[in-house]
Scaffold this motif. Structure first.
Motif, PDB file in Angstrom:
ATOM      1  N   GLY A  51       0.742  -1.195  -0.069  1.00  0.00           N
ATOM      2  CA  GLY A  51      -0.119   0.068   0.007  1.00  0.00           C
ATOM      3  C   GLY A  51       0.780   1.377  -0.237  1.00  0.00           C
ATOM      4  O   GLY A  51       0.189   2.520  -0.075  1.00  0.00           O
ATOM      5  N   ASN A  52       2.285   1.024   0.222  1.00  0.00           N
ATOM      6  CA  ASN A  52       3.002   1.988   0.182  1.00  0.00           C
ATOM      7  C   ASN A  52       4.232   2.172  -0.638  1.00  0.00           C
ATOM      8  O   ASN A  52       4.607   1.080  -1.177  1.00  0.00           O
ATOM      9  CB  ASN A  52       3.579   2.486   1.645  1.00  0.00           C
ATOM     10  N   VAL A  53       4.602   3.066  -1.455  1.00  0.00           N
ATOM     11  CA  VAL A  53       5.632   3.054  -2.367  1.00  0.00           C
ATOM     12  C   VAL A  53       6.771   3.861  -1.757  1.00  0.00           C
ATOM     13  O   VAL A  53       6.648   4.987  -1.360  1.00  0.00           O
ATOM     14  CB  VAL A  53       5.317   3.565  -3.648  1.00  0.00           C
ATOM     15  N   THR A  54       8.069   3.259  -1.722  1.00  0.00           N
ATOM     16  CA  THR A  54       9.272   4.079  -1.072  1.00  0.00           C
ATOM     17  C   THR A  54       9.955   4.429  -2.243  1.00  0.00           C
ATOM     18  O   THR A  54      10.359   3.624  -3.203  1.00  0.00           O
ATOM     19  CB  THR A  54       9.937   3.115  -0.275  1.00  0.00           C
ATOM     20  N   ILE A 102      -0.220   4.977  -5.661  1.00  0.00           N
ATOM     21  CA  ILE A 102      -1.459   5.718  -6.520  1.00  0.00           C
ATOM     22  C   ILE A 102      -2.090   4.800  -7.227  1.00  0.00           C
ATOM     23  O   ILE A 102      -3.358   4.920  -7.901  1.00  0.00           O
ATOM     24  CB  ILE A 102      -0.770   6.884  -7.420  1.00  0.00           C
ATOM     25  N   ASN A 103      -1.554   3.442  -7.302  1.00  0.00           N
ATOM     26  CA  ASN A 103      -2.119   2.402  -8.098  1.00  0.00           C
ATOM     27  C   ASN A 103      -3.460   1.865  -7.386  1.00  0.00           C
ATOM     28  O   ASN A 103      -4.601   1.718  -8.137  1.00  0.00           O
ATOM     29  CB  ASN A 103      -1.270   1.370  -8.647  1.00  0.00           C
ATOM     30  N   CYS A 104      -3.158   1.665  -6.324  1.00  0.00           N
ATOM     31  CA  CYS A 104      -4.177   0.900  -5.428  1.00  0.00           C
ATOM     32  C   CYS A 104      -4.817   1.716  -4.360  1.00  0.00           C
ATOM     33  O   CYS A 104      -5.659   1.424  -3.597  1.00  0.00           O
ATOM     34  CB  CYS A 104      -3.786  -0.421  -4.904  1.00  0.00           C
ATOM     35  N   ASP A 105      -4.606   3.135  -4.426  1.00  0.00           N
ATOM     36  CA  ASP A 105      -5.249   4.000  -3.371  1.00  0.00           C
ATOM     37  C   ASP A 105      -4.619   3.513  -1.831  1.00  0.00           C
ATOM     38  O   ASP A 105      -5.188   3.722  -0.926  1.00  0.00           O
ATOM     39  CB  ASP A 105      -6.378   4.193  -3.417  1.00  0.00           C
ATOM     40  N   GLY A 106      -3.497   3.062  -1.835  1.00  0.00           N
ATOM     41  CA  GLY A 106      -3.060   2.445  -0.561  1.00  0.00           C
ATOM     42  C   GLY A 106      -3.637   1.139  -0.089  1.00  0.00           C
ATOM     43  O   GLY A 106      -3.374   0.768   1.144  1.00  0.00           O
ATOM     44  N   ALA A 107      -4.463   0.427  -0.772  1.00  0.00           N
ATOM     45  CA  ALA A 107      -5.214  -0.731  -0.288  1.00  0.00           C
ATOM     46  C   ALA A 107      -4.325  -1.886  -0.319  1.00  0.00           C
ATOM     47  O   ALA A 107      -4.438  -2.929   0.378  1.00  0.00           O
ATOM     48  CB  ALA A 107      -6.411  -1.027  -0.974  1.00  0.00           C
ATOM     49  N   GLY A 108      -3.286  -1.919  -1.242  1.00  0.00           N
ATOM     50  CA  GLY A 108      -2.511  -3.148  -1.512  1.00  0.00           C
ATOM     51  C   GLY A 108      -2.834  -4.067  -2.404  1.00  0.00           C
ATOM     52  O   GLY A 108      -1.981  -5.035  -2.658  1.00  0.00           O
TER      53      GLY A 108
END
Length: 158
Positions: free
Chosen positions: A109-112, A126-132
């Motif tokens: 859900g996070n991008v580093t 931004i692809n999954c809106d943080g849902a994972g």
């Protein structure tokens, strides 16, 4: 001295087994008996010459017609039989869960992002809106593997 008359010409054909004589004496007056049941020997036999190419062409034609009719009938019966059976096969991409891990954040859900100078910035995916995870695009979230024609969306774009 008797004068010999030339014999009348004989008609020949490669398809006729017995030569036909074209003499006036060969034309017989037809009696009532001959009209009712002509003798089989009075007709010339016709020979048919069929070579291998003709047999192959006829065979290919018959096979083509049979396949042209048989294949669509086979597919129609298979489609009808598949529609009668319940579809319980789990979806392959999502293993029946209806959701797939996001490829961008790998399910976290996070991008580093590593910045210059050893700094890191963590932001929401931004692809999954943080849902994972994302809804499975194959089964549309149902978890059941769709049949082949159900996977396609047919649109009339005219």
């Amino acid at each position: 001295m008797p004068v010999s008359t030339p014999s009348p010409p004989r008609l020949q054909s490669p398809f006729i087994h017995r030569p036909i004589n074209a003499t006036p004496s060969s034309s017989r007056s037809l009696s009532a008996r001959n009209l009712r049941s002509p003798s089989p020997s009075s007709y010339p036999r016709i020979k048919s010459e069929v070579d291998t190419n003709t047999v192959i062409a006829i065979s290919v034609g018959v096979a083509s017609v049979a396949l042209g009719i048989g294949i669509p009938v086979f597919y129609e019966t298979q489609i009808d039989n598949a529609a009668k059976r319940e579809n319980t096969q789990p979806c392959f991409p999502c293993n029946g869960t209806g959701a797939q891990k996001c490829r961008l954040c790998v399910g976290s859900g996070n991008v580093t992002v590593e910045l210059g100078g050893g700094e890191k910035e963590v932001s929401s995916c931004i692809n999954c809106d943080g849902a994972g995870s994302l809804t499975c695009t194959t089964c549309q979230g149902s978890g059941v593997q769709p049949r082949y024609l159900d996977r396609r969306e047919f649109k009339d774009d005219d």
